[in-house]
Design a protein around this motif. Structure first.
Motif, short mmCIF file in Angstrom:
data_model
loop_
_atom_site.label_atom_id
_atom_site.label_comp_id
_atom_site.label_asym_id
_atom_site.label_seq_id
_atom_site.Cartn_x
_atom_site.Cartn_y
_atom_site.Cartn_z
N GLY A 172 0.79 -1.22 0.00
CA GLY A 172 0.00 0.00 0.00
C GLY A 172 0.82 1.27 0.00
O GLY A 172 0.38 2.31 0.49
N ILE A 173 2.04 1.19 -0.56
CA ILE A 173 2.89 2.37 -0.66
C ILE A 173 3.36 2.52 -2.10
O ILE A 173 3.14 1.64 -2.95
N THR A 174 4.04 3.62 -2.38
CA THR A 174 4.64 3.83 -3.68
C THR A 174 6.16 3.71 -3.55
O THR A 174 6.70 3.89 -2.45
N PRO A 175 6.87 3.42 -4.62
CA PRO A 175 8.33 3.36 -4.54
C PRO A 175 8.95 4.65 -4.02
O PRO A 175 10.03 4.62 -3.42
N ALA A 176 8.27 5.78 -4.22
CA ALA A 176 8.80 7.06 -3.76
C ALA A 176 8.86 7.15 -2.23
O ALA A 176 9.58 7.98 -1.68
N GLN A 177 8.12 6.28 -1.53
CA GLN A 177 8.09 6.31 -0.07
C GLN A 177 9.19 5.47 0.56
O GLN A 177 9.35 5.46 1.79
N VAL A 178 9.99 4.77 -0.25
CA VAL A 178 11.03 3.89 0.26
C VAL A 178 12.24 4.72 0.70
O VAL A 178 12.70 5.61 -0.01
N SER A 179 12.77 4.41 1.89
CA SER A 179 13.89 5.16 2.44
C SER A 179 15.25 4.56 2.08
O SER A 179 16.23 5.28 1.91
N CYS A 180 15.33 3.23 1.99
CA CYS A 180 16.59 2.59 1.69
C CYS A 180 16.33 1.19 1.14
O CYS A 180 15.36 0.54 1.52
N THR A 181 17.22 0.73 0.26
CA THR A 181 17.06 -0.57 -0.38
C THR A 181 18.37 -1.35 -0.32
O THR A 181 19.44 -0.78 -0.52
N CYS A 182 18.26 -2.65 -0.07
CA CYS A 182 19.42 -3.53 -0.16
C CYS A 182 19.08 -4.68 -1.09
O CYS A 182 18.04 -5.33 -0.93
N VAL A 183 19.96 -4.94 -2.05
CA VAL A 183 19.78 -6.01 -3.03
C VAL A 183 20.91 -7.01 -2.87
O VAL A 183 22.08 -6.65 -2.83
N GLY A 184 20.54 -8.29 -2.80
CA GLY A 184 21.53 -9.35 -2.80
C GLY A 184 21.31 -10.23 -4.01
O GLY A 184 20.18 -10.60 -4.32
N GLY A 185 22.39 -10.54 -4.72
CA GLY A 185 22.24 -11.38 -5.90
C GLY A 185 23.51 -12.14 -6.20
O GLY A 185 24.61 -11.73 -5.80
N SER A 186 23.38 -13.24 -6.90
CA SER A 186 24.54 -14.04 -7.27
C SER A 186 25.44 -13.24 -8.21
O SER A 186 25.03 -12.82 -9.27
N GLY A 187 26.68 -13.01 -7.76
CA GLY A 187 27.63 -12.25 -8.56
C GLY A 187 27.39 -10.76 -8.54
O GLY A 187 28.15 -9.99 -9.13
N ALA A 188 26.33 -10.32 -7.83
CA ALA A 188 25.96 -8.90 -7.87
C ALA A 188 26.94 -8.00 -7.15
O ALA A 188 26.90 -6.78 -7.31
N ALA A 189 27.81 -8.57 -6.33
CA ALA A 189 28.79 -7.74 -5.63
C ALA A 189 29.92 -7.29 -6.55
O ALA A 189 30.68 -6.38 -6.20
N ARG A 190 30.06 -7.92 -7.73
CA ARG A 190 31.06 -7.46 -8.69
C ARG A 190 30.71 -6.05 -9.14
O ARG A 190 29.55 -5.78 -9.48
N PRO A 191 31.67 -5.12 -9.13
CA PRO A 191 31.36 -3.71 -9.39
C PRO A 191 30.57 -3.46 -10.66
O PRO A 191 29.62 -2.67 -10.67
N ARG A 213 16.78 -6.61 6.51
CA ARG A 213 17.48 -6.24 7.74
C ARG A 213 18.68 -5.35 7.44
O ARG A 213 18.96 -4.38 8.16
N MET A 214 19.41 -5.67 6.36
CA MET A 214 20.57 -4.87 5.99
C MET A 214 20.16 -3.48 5.50
O MET A 214 20.89 -2.50 5.71
N ALA A 215 19.00 -3.37 4.86
CA ALA A 215 18.50 -2.06 4.44
C ALA A 215 18.19 -1.18 5.64
O ALA A 215 18.52 0.01 5.67
N ARG A 216 17.56 -1.78 6.66
CA ARG A 216 17.27 -1.02 7.88
C ARG A 216 18.57 -0.54 8.54
O ARG A 216 18.67 0.61 8.98
N ARG A 217 19.56 -1.43 8.60
CA ARG A 217 20.82 -1.09 9.25
C ARG A 217 21.54 0.03 8.50
O ARG A 217 22.11 0.93 9.10
N ALA A 218 21.51 -0.04 7.17
CA ALA A 218 22.16 1.01 6.36
C ALA A 218 21.48 2.35 6.59
O ALA A 218 22.17 3.39 6.66
N ALA A 219 20.17 2.34 6.73
CA ALA A 219 19.46 3.60 6.98
C ALA A 219 19.83 4.17 8.35
O ALA A 219 20.00 5.39 8.50
N ARG A 220 19.97 3.31 9.33
CA ARG A 220 20.36 3.78 10.68
C ARG A 220 21.75 4.38 10.66
O ARG A 220 22.02 5.41 11.31
N ARG A 221 22.68 3.71 9.94
CA ARG A 221 24.05 4.25 9.85
C ARG A 221 24.05 5.62 9.18
O ARG A 221 24.74 6.54 9.61
N SER A 222 23.23 5.74 8.13
CA SER A 222 23.18 7.03 7.43
C SER A 222 22.61 8.12 8.31
O SER A 222 23.09 9.26 8.30
#
Length: 319
Positions: free
Chosen positions: A59-78, A307-316
């Protein structure tokens, strides 16, 4: 109220979770987003679709998102992380962290504590962390040369098993390739033919050797559902392979640790849908190291990403 997104992007599906500071609100699943396997366009479509559907369910829009964390196979490669980040930045205007799938899985299983997570999905890998924060990984070298125990490995092994079983064993002559009579085909063979939409073992062999390689992971469901002996042997071997790769990480991280137990967790579709693989994995790993305590529940990595998205937002916010 701040909202956060956690995304688990895999070779079979992409799951997005929406949460607030303490609760999971909604999830949605879209197609695969492993860039190496499906390409940039398909990955972008799946990522964006999962976000839009999860936000709509919450019930929200993407514009209301504060922080996002994505995990994927090989996704850590720059270079791949940049593609993932750019794909999501088209619909999200907030910070986007991109990490490896093993990192969000470890987070989901153990939070910030020690343990070893074994992933068996389209691919496979083991990843762990000790009490000092030292990490180690084993396996995960890709479907062409490794990923033992994965859905891809299981599908390929099953094709090999049914084709080998079609070879003559009694000294009789065979001049026209594998047996073609449907009366002589095992139920596993029939299931594999159906899964790939081919009509004979000859066609199955031709498809298996095609370039680019076929989707062997698509054969995992019929193998997991089969009661045939070749399927049982393949799934048993998968469980042993996964235990072996886990033991490598355990020896590296916990060999000198005199702890009474080593926490181990499982994640991925192979563990989730093949009880035999889970059972063999548990028994084999306990035999290799009696200290292991395997969580019987299959972990959902997307919860770690959230959980990692929440933590990143707290650090910021603290900076």
């Amino acid at each position: 109220m701040p909202y956060y997104l956690g995304i688990d992007g895999g070779g079979t599906k992409t799951t997005c979770a929406v949460g607030d500071d303490s609760h999971l609100i909604a999830t949605a699943t879209a197609g695969p987003s492993n860039i190496v396997r499906v390409g940039e366009a398909q990955a972008r479509e799946s990522l964006q679709q999962s976000v839009r559907q999860a936000c709509a369910a919450a019930g929200i829009t993407p514009a209301q998102v504060s922080c996002t964390c994505v995990g994927g196979s090989g996704a850590a490669r720059p270079e791949l992380a940049a593609i993932v980040r750019d794909s999501l930045a088209q619909i999200l205007a907030t910070p986007i962290d991109v990490v490896g799938d093993m990192q969000i899985a470890l987070e989901a299983a153990f939070d910030t504590g020690p343990g070893v997570i074994v992933i068996a999905g389209t691919g496979s890998i083991a990843y762990g962390r000790d009490s000092r924060g030292t990490t180690a990984r084993a396996g995960g070298w890709g479907f062409a040369i490794g990923d033992e125990g994965s859905a891809h490995w299981i599908g390929r092994a099953a094709v090999s098993a049914v084709l080998r079983a079609s070879d003559p064993r009694d000294g009789t002559q065979q001049t026209h390739g594998p047996r073609e009579s449907s009366l002589s085909l095992s139920s596993l063979s029939v299931a594999l033919l159906k899964a790939w939409g081919v009509s004979s073992l000859t066609d199955l062999a031709r498809a298996a050797n095609s370039v680019p390689p076929p989707d062997f992971a698509a054969l995992f469901p019929p193998v997991a559902a089969s009661q045939d002996e070749p399927a049982t042997q393949v799934l048993t071997s998968a469980g042993r392979e996964l235990a072996s790769v886990a033991s490598v990480v355990i020896r590296h991280l916990f060999a000198k640790d005199h702890t009474a137990s080593v926490p181990v967790a499982m994640t991925g579709g192979v563990f989730r849908h093949a009880a035999l693989v889970r059972q063999v994995f548990y028994n084999e790993l306990r035999a290799l190291d009696p200290r292991t305590e395997v969580n019987p529940q299959v972990v959902e990595p997307v919860e770690g990403a959230l959980r990692m998205a929440r933590r990143a937002a707290r650090r910021s916010a603290a900076q």
